[in-house]
Design a protein around this motif. Structure first.
Motif, mmCIF file in Angstrom:
data_model
loop_
_atom_site.group_PDB
_atom_site.id
_atom_site.type_symbol
_atom_site.label_atom_id
_atom_site.label_comp_id
_atom_site.label_asym_id
_atom_site.label_seq_id
_atom_site.Cartn_x
_atom_site.Cartn_y
_atom_site.Cartn_z
ATOM 1 N N PRO A 66 0.797 -1.230 0.000
ATOM 2 C CA PRO A 66 0.000 0.000 0.000
ATOM 3 C C PRO A 66 0.829 1.281 0.000
ATOM 4 N N GLY A 67 2.162 1.146 0.028
ATOM 5 C CA GLY A 67 3.020 2.333 0.036
ATOM 6 C C GLY A 67 3.562 2.684 1.401
ATOM 7 N N TYR A 68 3.185 1.938 2.438
ATOM 8 C CA TYR A 68 3.655 2.188 3.798
ATOM 9 C C TYR A 68 3.766 0.848 4.503
ATOM 10 N N THR A 69 4.317 0.848 5.702
ATOM 11 C CA THR A 69 4.378 -0.364 6.522
ATOM 12 C C THR A 69 3.785 -0.072 7.895
ATOM 13 N N ILE A 70 3.452 -1.148 8.627
ATOM 14 C CA ILE A 70 2.870 -1.005 9.954
ATOM 15 C C ILE A 70 3.666 -1.816 10.969
ATOM 16 N N GLU A 71 3.441 -1.513 12.235
ATOM 17 C CA GLU A 71 4.135 -2.206 13.316
ATOM 18 C C GLU A 71 3.615 -3.636 13.477
ATOM 19 N N ASP A 72 4.495 -4.510 13.946
ATOM 20 C CA ASP A 72 4.086 -5.874 14.277
ATOM 21 C C ASP A 72 3.268 -5.874 15.568
ATOM 22 N N GLU A 73 2.390 -6.852 15.697
ATOM 23 C CA GLU A 73 1.646 -7.087 16.938
ATOM 24 C C GLU A 73 1.713 -8.584 17.228
ATOM 25 N N LEU A 74 2.871 -9.003 17.691
ATOM 26 C CA LEU A 74 3.135 -10.413 17.934
ATOM 27 C C LEU A 74 2.794 -10.787 19.376
ATOM 28 N N ASN A 75 2.759 -12.089 19.644
ATOM 29 C CA ASN A 75 2.512 -12.582 21.009
ATOM 30 C C ASN A 75 1.247 -11.964 21.598
#
Length: 216
Positions: free
Chosen positions: A116-125
């Motif tokens: 989409p032209g950007y990235t987002i933070e992970d939400e692991l665990n």
């Protein structure tokens, strides 16, 4: 002999999910829109974590519903809801299929390299585990590189992603109805793609639309 073979396949699947947005595409792998929509930054938070959200998928092989984990993965769900409401996923193909593991989509170029032209933070665990029906973000293998691509786990072999070295994909939903349609997509015949992995569908399977439903 079963365990070594299974371990090798698990490694292939996990590494493939990780490289989904960075692999070099070939012309034959492309089923692309010429100029897909893109943005310069991730969407502002608009979902309410106290509410329930469902995504109703209409695909060329049937429909299914996903319960989204707004409370446990708010950034990822907010991103997905934004893109779905923008009709970003309409017409997008399932570009990567490994029947006993997962089906992958969300790339408007159909190559495995789009976003989409950007990235987002992970939400692991976040309290959820990989198993059939789970919806999770794909990424480049590096932290915080998710965008629009995601995969749906389709078989018990996907549980191998719960091993610590592979559990790097944010889980943000689970299929609650229509798993037969997901299985039908997973059963699509495949051939070897540019990466050498036998996961490129030999027929076009598309998302027709994704409708977001909100509850109290």
């Amino acid at each position: 002999m079963i365990l070594p073979v299974l371990a090798l396949v698990l490694l292939t699947v996990a590494a493939g999910c990780g490289k989904s947005q960075s692999s070099t595409p070939s012309a034959s792998d492309s089923a692309a829109s010429a100029s897909p929509a893109s943005w310069t930054e991730e969407p502002k938070m608009t979902i309410d974590k106290a509410k329930t959200y469902q995504a109703v998928f209409e695909t060329s092989k049937g429909s299914f519903t996903v319960d989204l984990f707004a409370k446990d993965a708010p950034i990822t769900v907010n991103n997905f809801v934004f893109l779905a409401n923008q009709h970003f996923y309409d017409g997008v193909t399932f570009h990567r299929i490994l029947e006993t593991y997962m089906i992958q989509t969300g790339d408007p170029t159909g190559t495995g390299a789009g976003g989409p032209g950007y990235t987002i933070e992970d939400e692991l665990n976040n309290g959820h585990s990989y198993e059939p029906g789970i919806l999770a973000m794909a990424n480049t293998g590096d932290p915080h590189t998710g965008g629009s691509q995601f995969f749906i786990c389709t078989g018990d072999d996907s549980k191998g992603l719960n091993q610590p070295e592979y559990a790097k994909y944010s889980i943000f939903g689970k299929v609650s109805d229509g798993m037969d349609a997901v299985k039908a997509i997973a059963a699509t015949p495949v051939t070897t793609g540019a990466s050498g992995e036998p996961s490129r569908p030999t027929e076009t399977v598309t998302i027709k639309s994704i409708t977001i439903k909100t509850g109290s």
